[in-house]
Design a protein around this motif. Structure first.
Motif, PDB file in Angstrom:
ATOM      1  N   GLU A   1      -0.623  -2.519  -5.970  1.00  0.00           N
ATOM      2  CA  GLU A   1      -1.721  -3.438  -5.658  1.00  0.00           C
ATOM      3  C   GLU A   1      -1.120  -4.772  -5.212  1.00  0.00           C
ATOM      4  O   GLU A   1      -0.002  -5.120  -5.611  1.00  0.00           O
TER       5      GLU A   1
ATOM      6  N   LYS B   1       0.844  -1.200   0.000  1.00  0.00           N
ATOM      7  CA  LYS B   1       0.000   0.000   0.000  1.00  0.00           C
ATOM      8  C   LYS B   1       0.887   1.261   0.000  1.00  0.00           C
ATOM      9  O   LYS B   1       0.682   2.201  -0.746  1.00  0.00           O
ATOM     10  N   LYS B   2       1.882   1.240   0.883  1.00  0.00           N
ATOM     11  CA  LYS B   2       2.811   2.362   1.024  1.00  0.00           C
ATOM     12  C   LYS B   2       3.528   2.639  -0.304  1.00  0.00           C
ATOM     13  O   LYS B   2       3.796   3.781  -0.662  1.00  0.00           O
TER      14      LYS B   2
ATOM     15  N   GLY C   1       2.327   2.127  -3.108  1.00  0.00           N
ATOM     16  CA  GLY C   1       1.329   2.399  -4.149  1.00  0.00           C
ATOM     17  C   GLY C   1       1.145   1.236  -5.104  1.00  0.00           C
ATOM     18  O   GLY C   1       0.769   1.388  -6.263  1.00  0.00           O
TER      19      GLY C   1
END
Length: 260
Positions: free
Chosen positions: A53, A48-49, A51
């Protein structure tokens, strides 16, 4: 460190090893229980960090293991979901289709019957696998693979691999040697058992004698061994035999606990 590796689009063999060691905190060769839940949580956060998926494989993995506090994974399962550079672990996995094939391979490379595969024997094993898969390689790569394999699987750092250590190349589900971890005997017990089942005193056990031994082990340890899997156990163990003769040293690899 492990978090930045998890954000990587591609992970090198060395980084993969660092991730493995970071989460296998007790060093028992598995990521399980709390270790596994930590890994799943941190994998999701790291992606997530960055960016990124979760890949489909990661999603399926989280779905399968995320809620299961009893689950455990081996090094092969981890290699399947991390985007490892040249995923050499999976490549070996593809070349060794079953426990039986793995045992036959072991038999071929433990040339001096020491019960271990030493560095040179390991290098030959990797070289032959690369050839079999028509994979071009440089000597430096072969050296790196050999050293990485040793660092991954050599749990007692003696510079050689025992059968159980090497068997971590198999997925947890298929690794029949894991089943025998809970029933291993000390040297004295093992020798007694061997003599008991080597009824004709020939110095080796044949398939029928092994069958009797395995049936008794299954009866004794229902929790660890499943009597319905006897034929699979037998096939895999007999793959270590010499033309149908299973000598004491070979059976000891499966049933005798290391006494360091």
């Amino acid at each position: 460190m492990a978090e930045t590796h998890l954000q990587g689009v591609e992970i090198s063999a060395t980084q993969f090893l660092e991730i493995w060691r970071h989460y296998d905190t007790d060093g028992n060769g598995f990521i399980e229980g709390k270790e596994l839940q930590n890994f799943i949580q941190e994998l999701q956060q790291a992606r997530k960090k960055a960016g990124l998926e979760l890949s489909d494989k990661m999603k399926a993995f989280v779905e399968e293991y995320g809620q299961n506090s009893d689950a455990k994974i081996g090094i092969v399962e981890l290699a399947q979901i991390l985007p490892t550079e040249e995923n050499f672990l999976l490549f070996f996995r593809q070349q060794l289709k079953s426990s039986e094939e793995f045992m036959q391979t072991w038999r071929r490379y433990d040339t001096d019957h020491s019960g271990y595969i030493e560095t040179d024997e390991l290098k030959n094993f990797l070289k032959d696998l690369l050839k079999k898969a028509n994979k071009p390689y440089e000597d430096s790569k072969l050296e790196e693979y050999t050293q990485t394999m040793l660092r991954m699987f050599d749990s007692n750092n003696d510079g050689k691999l025992g059968l159980t250590e090497m068997a971590r190349l198999l997925p947890v589900q298929e690794n029949f040697l894991l089943k025998f971890q809970g029933v291993k005997m000390c040297g004295k017990e093992f020798n007694k058992a061997f003599e008991l089942y080597d009824k004709d005193g020939s110095g080796y056990i044949d398939e029928n004698e092994l069958d009797a031994l395995l049936k008794d082990l299954c009866e004794k340890d229902k929790k660890e061994l499943d009597i319905n899997n006897i034929s699979t156990y037998k096939k895999s163990i007999m793959a270590l035999s010499d033309g149908g003769k299973l000598y004491r040293t070979e059976l000891a690899l499966v049933l005798c606990a290391d006494e360091n």
